[in-house]
Motif scaffolding. Structure first.
Motif, mmCIF file in Angstrom:
data_model
loop_
_atom_site.group_PDB
_atom_site.id
_atom_site.type_symbol
_atom_site.label_atom_id
_atom_site.label_comp_id
_atom_site.label_asym_id
_atom_site.label_seq_id
_atom_site.Cartn_x
_atom_site.Cartn_y
_atom_site.Cartn_z
ATOM 1 N N PRO A 133 85.359 -37.097 5.878
ATOM 2 C CA PRO A 133 86.462 -36.213 5.462
ATOM 3 C C PRO A 133 86.801 -35.228 6.571
ATOM 4 C CG PRO A 133 84.798 -36.382 3.729
ATOM 5 C CD PRO A 133 84.216 -37.061 4.941
ATOM 6 N N GLY A 134 88.080 -34.955 6.761
ATOM 7 C CA GLY A 134 88.491 -34.025 7.810
ATOM 8 C C GLY A 134 89.953 -34.190 8.170
ATOM 9 N N PRO A 135 90.394 -33.557 9.251
ATOM 10 C CA PRO A 135 91.815 -33.574 9.643
ATOM 11 C C PRO A 135 92.366 -34.969 9.894
ATOM 12 C CG PRO A 135 90.608 -31.881 10.846
ATOM 13 C CD PRO A 135 89.586 -32.697 10.130
ATOM 14 N N ILE A 136 91.536 -35.879 10.407
ATOM 15 C CA ILE A 136 92.030 -37.228 10.695
ATOM 16 C C ILE A 136 92.503 -37.902 9.421
ATOM 17 C CG2 ILE A 136 91.329 -39.551 11.421
ATOM 18 C CD1 ILE A 136 89.533 -38.254 13.508
ATOM 19 N N VAL A 137 91.765 -37.710 8.326
ATOM 20 C CA VAL A 137 92.151 -38.322 7.043
ATOM 21 C C VAL A 137 93.491 -37.756 6.580
ATOM 22 C CG1 VAL A 137 91.489 -38.684 4.637
ATOM 23 C CG2 VAL A 137 89.733 -38.649 6.426
ATOM 24 N N GLY A 138 93.683 -36.443 6.747
ATOM 25 C CA GLY A 138 94.950 -35.826 6.351
ATOM 26 C C GLY A 138 96.123 -36.347 7.159
ATOM 27 N N ARG A 139 95.915 -36.507 8.471
ATOM 28 C CA ARG A 139 96.988 -37.027 9.308
ATOM 29 C C ARG A 139 97.322 -38.469 8.954
ATOM 30 N NH1 ARG A 139 94.160 -36.244 14.711
ATOM 31 N NH2 ARG A 139 95.783 -37.698 15.427
ATOM 32 N N ALA A 140 96.280 -39.259 8.678
ATOM 33 C CA ALA A 140 96.505 -40.649 8.301
ATOM 34 C C ALA A 140 97.236 -40.740 6.971
ATOM 35 C CB ALA A 140 95.157 -41.386 8.230
ATOM 36 N N TRP A 141 96.845 -39.863 6.033
ATOM 37 C CA TRP A 141 97.478 -39.842 4.703
ATOM 38 C C TRP A 141 98.961 -39.508 4.833
ATOM 39 C CZ3 TRP A 141 100.088 -36.745 1.252
ATOM 40 C CH2 TRP A 141 99.990 -37.070 -0.097
ATOM 41 N N LYS A 142 99.292 -38.525 5.680
ATOM 42 C CA LYS A 142 100.689 -38.138 5.881
ATOM 43 C C LYS A 142 101.477 -39.287 6.507
ATOM 44 C CE LYS A 142 103.679 -34.631 7.978
ATOM 45 N NZ LYS A 142 104.620 -35.645 8.486
ATOM 46 N N HIS A 143 100.862 -39.984 7.472
ATOM 47 C CA HIS A 143 101.550 -41.110 8.104
ATOM 48 C C HIS A 143 101.875 -42.188 7.072
ATOM 49 C CE1 HIS A 143 102.577 -44.331 10.874
ATOM 50 N NE2 HIS A 143 101.659 -45.099 10.281
ATOM 51 N N ASN A 185 89.843 -42.190 0.145
ATOM 52 C CA ASN A 185 88.601 -42.967 0.245
ATOM 53 C C ASN A 185 88.827 -44.252 1.030
ATOM 54 O OD1 ASN A 185 87.029 -41.136 -1.208
ATOM 55 N ND2 ASN A 185 87.664 -42.006 -3.176
ATOM 56 N N ALA A 186 89.970 -44.929 0.753
ATOM 57 C CA ALA A 186 90.260 -46.177 1.457
ATOM 58 C C ALA A 186 90.493 -45.907 2.945
ATOM 59 C CB ALA A 186 91.480 -46.854 0.835
ATOM 60 N N ILE A 187 91.147 -44.784 3.253
ATOM 61 C CA ILE A 187 91.386 -44.438 4.658
ATOM 62 C C ILE A 187 90.068 -44.202 5.383
ATOM 63 C CG2 ILE A 187 92.318 -42.632 6.173
ATOM 64 C CD1 ILE A 187 94.584 -42.289 4.089
ATOM 65 N N MET A 188 89.168 -43.460 4.784
ATOM 66 C CA MET A 188 87.880 -43.165 5.425
ATOM 67 C C MET A 188 87.065 -44.442 5.623
ATOM 68 S SD MET A 188 86.612 -39.509 3.807
ATOM 69 C CE MET A 188 86.861 -39.968 2.077
ATOM 70 N N GLU A 189 87.097 -45.330 4.612
ATOM 71 C CA GLU A 189 86.321 -46.567 4.703
ATOM 72 C C GLU A 189 86.877 -47.468 5.802
ATOM 73 O OE1 GLU A 189 85.143 -50.456 1.938
ATOM 74 O OE2 GLU A 189 86.114 -48.706 1.039
ATOM 75 N N LEU A 190 88.206 -47.604 5.868
ATOM 76 C CA LEU A 190 88.814 -48.507 6.831
ATOM 77 C C LEU A 190 88.658 -47.991 8.266
ATOM 78 C CD1 LEU A 190 90.382 -51.180 6.931
ATOM 79 C CD2 LEU A 190 92.493 -49.858 6.871
ATOM 80 N N LEU A 191 88.801 -46.662 8.443
ATOM 81 C CA LEU A 191 88.712 -46.096 9.793
ATOM 82 C C LEU A 191 87.293 -45.698 10.169
ATOM 83 C CD1 LEU A 191 91.889 -43.785 9.972
ATOM 84 C CD2 LEU A 191 91.655 -46.178 10.648
ATOM 85 N N GLY A 192 86.393 -45.672 9.170
ATOM 86 C CA GLY A 192 85.018 -45.279 9.447
ATOM 87 C C GLY A 192 84.893 -43.838 9.874
ATOM 88 N N VAL A 193 85.653 -42.937 9.201
ATOM 89 C CA VAL A 193 85.621 -41.515 9.553
ATOM 90 C C VAL A 193 85.215 -40.701 8.325
ATOM 91 C CG1 VAL A 193 87.359 -41.761 11.358
ATOM 92 C CG2 VAL A 193 88.087 -41.227 9.017
ATOM 93 N N LEU A 204 95.798 -49.278 10.642
ATOM 94 C CA LEU A 204 95.060 -49.626 11.861
ATOM 95 C C LEU A 204 95.949 -49.497 13.093
ATOM 96 C CD1 LEU A 204 93.017 -52.674 10.529
ATOM 97 C CD2 LEU A 204 92.159 -50.382 11.078
ATOM 98 N N ARG A 205 97.237 -49.870 12.938
ATOM 99 C CA ARG A 205 98.171 -49.734 14.062
ATOM 100 C C ARG A 205 98.323 -48.250 14.432
ATOM 101 N NH1 ARG A 205 102.169 -52.070 11.950
ATOM 102 N NH2 ARG A 205 101.803 -54.150 12.822
ATOM 103 N N TRP A 206 98.440 -47.403 13.415
ATOM 104 C CA TRP A 206 98.551 -45.951 13.655
ATOM 105 C C TRP A 206 97.296 -45.421 14.354
ATOM 106 C CZ3 TRP A 206 95.351 -42.067 11.718
ATOM 107 C CH2 TRP A 206 95.756 -40.759 11.961
ATOM 108 N N ALA A 207 96.136 -45.888 13.908
ATOM 109 C CA ALA A 207 94.875 -45.426 14.494
ATOM 110 C C ALA A 207 94.773 -45.802 15.976
ATOM 111 C CB ALA A 207 93.683 -45.981 13.707
#
Length: 486
Positions: free
Chosen positions: A445-455, A435-443, A476-479
């Motif tokens: 649910p989907g593959p981007i959230v999974g990749r960010a979570w793994k990072h 949830n925090a990843i989606m809120e911060l990146l403004g995306v 944010l640096r990863w994004a």
């Protein structure tokens, strides 16, 4: 006194002890067994306690599952137990067996059988027999071919099972060729009894196992799996495993084990990989605390099966097996799948085989805290078993080397404990949830959230816990690096 006379007196003492055990065990269950026997007698039928129940009674370890045979057919048996049994099941009816429960005992009552196999079919052809002696002859081994008639407690032993029990010998009632020809699984069962009871297989049976090993191919994978599991979790699996290899039975369903005999273990030039493997299984057993652990024992058995396929000899003549744990894990998965083991059991054994070499870089002092976290995370709930397997794998006769390996692993476990005291290593999670990843990146649910979570998880393993601000900055640096933000 001659040696023969002394041996005879020993056997007599053992038989007397076995008979005392049987009386004590049968008295414990006799209220139910005798009552059932009287019901069958009143209906004009015989009832006999048979097979493993009599054997276990003689060994003083009769359980809660009792096996009976009778001249009554299944419909007649049902009529006798209805209204008396607390529960009834008919799952074995096609084989002449009716099951029921009374006073906490599980009873299986089977019509006399003259069962045989057609030498091609994988399943038995069931024909009802007419006598107790005939029924006992079709049983696998003499130690399972004894009976106690109820309610009078008359003992029947037409094939010398009591003497074989005292002598600790596995022998067939008829000829081994006849017995194993009827059901080839009995060859594997002979090895299983050797492992469970610490008995020796009679030379005639051993010779027949050698001659007839290929007949095991007629048996389904599930039946082989069940017998092999019982063998490996027996009191002396090493004896059982040696029998499988020496008779050629292992070649029929676990050829990788036989293949280990040809390879030399680079860690201990004095023994081949086969002997090393059996030692590792024995070592693993010494770490068990709550009874036999099939997953640990199977991992110990399979941990080096990748060596034959990865063997190479360097210019200096030294033998190496690079990445044999990777190949071994793949072979383990394939073999256990063929034997129809459940996916979760196969997955655990395979993971242990894949991880069993990971520790060996630790003693060189190259491991960072990140490496320790990854070790724990990759092992997951198998960490305790991985500890045991890794320690069991040390079979060197070099005392200094063995002591150093033990000290290194002690140090690793202590280090894991220290890091775990500060971090929840058993449940490593990113410092930001989905949830925090989606809120911060403004995306969404989907593959981007999974990749960010793994990072973020990889970062957590590398650096340990991060505070909220640092975790957000890293995300944010990863994004930006991924081209997801300007």
């Amino acid at each position: 006194m001659s040696e023969a006379a002394a041996s005879h007196m020993t056997d007599r003492r053992e038989l007397t002890a076995a008979q005392r055990n049987a009386v004590a065990e049968l008295l414990r269950v006799s209220p139910v067994a005798d009552e059932l026997g009287r019901r069958f007698a009143a209906a004009g039928h015989e009832l006999h306690l048979v097979g493993g129940s009599v054997r276990d009674a003689l060994l003083g370890r009769l359980g809660e599952d009792l096996d009976f045979c009778t001249d009554a057919h299944p419909d007649q048996t049902l009529g006798i137990v209805r209204g008396w049994a607390e529960a009834i099941w008919e799952t074995g009816r096609e084989f002449g067996t009716i099951g029921c429960q009374r006073d906490g005992l599980r009873l299986e009552i089977t019509t006399f059988r003259a069962e045989s196999y057609d030498q091609v079919s994988r399943n038995p052809v069931v024909e009802y027999g007419t006598s107790l002696t005939e029924d006992l002859r079709r049983r696998d081994f003499t130690i399972n071919a004894m009976a106690v008639s109820l309610p009078e407690h008359r003992f029947t032993d037409p094939y010398g099972g009591l003497a074989d029990l005292a002598a600790k010998v596995v022998r067939t009632p008829g000829t081994p060729a006849e017995s194993f020809g009827d059901d080839p699984l009995r060859m594997l069962r002979a090895a299983r009894f050797a492992a469970q009871l610490r008995f020796a297989v009679h030379p005639d049976a051993h010779a027949a196992m050698n001659r007839m090993a290929a007949d095991l191919d007629r048996i389904t994978a599930e039946r082989i799996r069940d017998e092999f599991t019982k063998l490996l979790t027996g009191a002396d699996p090493i004896t059982g495993l040696r029998l499988l290899v020496d008779t050629g039975l292992a070649e029929r369903f676990l050829p990788e084990l036989t293949g280990l005999k040809l390879e030399i273990d680079e860690h201990a030039q004095h023994k081949d990989v086969y002997e090393h493997t059996l030692t590792v299984v024995r070592n693993a057993m010494s770490y068990e605390q709550d009874g036999p652990d099939f997953i640990l024992r199977m991992a110990a058995l399979m941990h080096d099966i990748g060596k034959p396929a990865t063997k190479s000899v360097g210019p200096d003549g030294r033998v190496s097996f690079h990445h044999h744990e990777v190949v071994g894990a793949r072979l383990t998965k394939t073999r256990m799948k063929a034997l129809r083991y459940p996916k979760d059991v196969t997955g655990k054994v395979t993971a242990l085989v894949a991880l069993h070499l990971r520790f060996y870089g630790y003693g060189r002092g190259e491991w960072t805290d990140s490496a320790v976290r990854r070790y724990v995370t990759d092992a997951g709930d198998l960490l305790s078993r991985l500890h045991k397997l890794t320690r069991s794998d040390c079979t060197t006769r070099n005392r200094r080397k063995a002591a150093q390996l033990a000290a290194d692993y002690d140090a690793l476990e202590e280090r894991i404990a220290r890091i775990a005291a500060d971090e929840d290593l058993a449940r490593v999670r990113p410092d930001l949830d989905g949830n925090a990843i989606m809120e911060l990146l403004g995306v969404p649910p989907g593959p981007i959230v999974g990749r960010a979570w793994k990072h973020l998880k990889d970062l957590r393993l590398e650096r340990g816990p991060l505070d909220r601000d640092t975790a957000e900055a890293e995300l944010l640096r990863w994004a930006r690096d991924e081209g997801l933000r300007d």
